[in-house]
Design an enzyme around this catalytic site. Structure first.
Site, PDB file in Angstrom:
ATOM      1  N   SER A 261       0.846  -1.189   0.000  1.00  0.00           N
ATOM      2  CA  SER A 261       0.000   0.000   0.000  1.00  0.00           C
ATOM      3  C   SER A 261       0.884   1.243   0.000  1.00  0.00           C
ATOM      4  O   SER A 261       1.859   1.318   0.753  1.00  0.00           O
ATOM      5  CB  SER A 261      -0.894  -0.006   1.246  1.00  0.00           C
ATOM      6  OG  SER A 261      -1.741   1.114   1.255  1.00  0.00           O
ATOM      7  N   GLY A 262       0.572   2.187  -0.858  1.00  0.00           N
ATOM      8  CA  GLY A 262       1.356   3.412  -0.932  1.00  0.00           C
ATOM      9  C   GLY A 262       2.544   3.340  -1.868  1.00  0.00           C
ATOM     10  O   GLY A 262       3.293   4.309  -1.994  1.00  0.00           O
TER      11      GLY A 262
ATOM     12  N   SER B  25      -1.758  -7.871  -3.861  1.00  0.00           N
ATOM     13  CA  SER B  25      -1.461  -9.283  -4.178  1.00  0.00           C
ATOM     14  C   SER B  25      -0.143  -9.722  -3.538  1.00  0.00           C
ATOM     15  O   SER B  25       0.853  -9.911  -4.218  1.00  0.00           O
ATOM     16  CB  SER B  25      -1.496  -9.531  -5.687  1.00  0.00           C
ATOM     17  OG  SER B  25      -0.796  -8.595  -6.441  1.00  0.00           O
TER      18      SER B  25
END
Length: 181
Positions: free
Chosen positions: A15-16, A87
């Site tokens: 994330s990010g 993922s």
């Protein structure tokens, strides 16, 4: 001109890392060439098709499986598919890849150091994870397994989005006569 080649570009990273940013830019670039594209964004999928899934390892694998199935259907309908989702597991990405013909699954590792992703924290999720509010957050309470041999590896802390897109575009199996402006 008629589009001949379809494939999936599978952007993976924590994330990010910049997956959604790059996915949207890539879609714009391909759309500008007159190509038919479809974007599967992890957040959108989690709020719709995959809203029944949690964040256990099994649910994360199912999230990837469902996304691969939808990507395959979209490819069969003649779209270049851009999938942007964390993922986190190699085995699940490998199973996703197995759904596609050789050369039509382009894995893009959107790489960034965890501390950089935390500093970016566009959704405030790392703060919540560090506070214990999201116990199985990828990179904090749950592992992210880096790809071992992705077709493309971009490092978003050192490389601008436009340079990342140029690198990705070079690796796509585009026919030279398809979508030429």
């Amino acid at each position: 001109m008629k589009q001949k080649k379809v494939f999936v570009v599978w952007l993976t990273g924590v994330s990010g890392a910049g997956k959604s940013t790059l996915a949207n830019l890539l879609k714009q670039q391909l759309d500008a060439r007159g190509l038919r594209t479809y974007l599967l964004d992890g957040d959108t999928l989690r709020n719709g098709l995959n809203q029944d899934l949690g964040f256990s390892d099994a649910d994360r694998r199912e999230n990837i499986r469902r996304t691969a199935e939808v990507a395959r259907l979209m490819m069969d309908a003649g779209f270049i598919v851009i999938a942007a989702l964390i993922s986190p597991f190699r085995d699940a990405r490998s199973r996703a890849r197995a759904r596609f013909a050789p050369g039509t699954f382009i894995e893009v590792f959107v790489d960034v150091a965890l501390e950089v992703a935390e500093a970016r924290d566009p959704k405030g999720l790392y703060v919540l994870a560090r506070q214990g509010a999201i116990p199985q957050f990828t990179g904090i309470g749950s592992a992210y397994e880096n790809p071992l041999s992705p077709e493309v590896h971009v490092r978003t802390a050192e490389t601008s989005p436009s340079e990342c897109i140029a690198t990705i575009m070079q690796k796509l199996p585009l026919d030279t006569d398809v979508g030429a402006p």
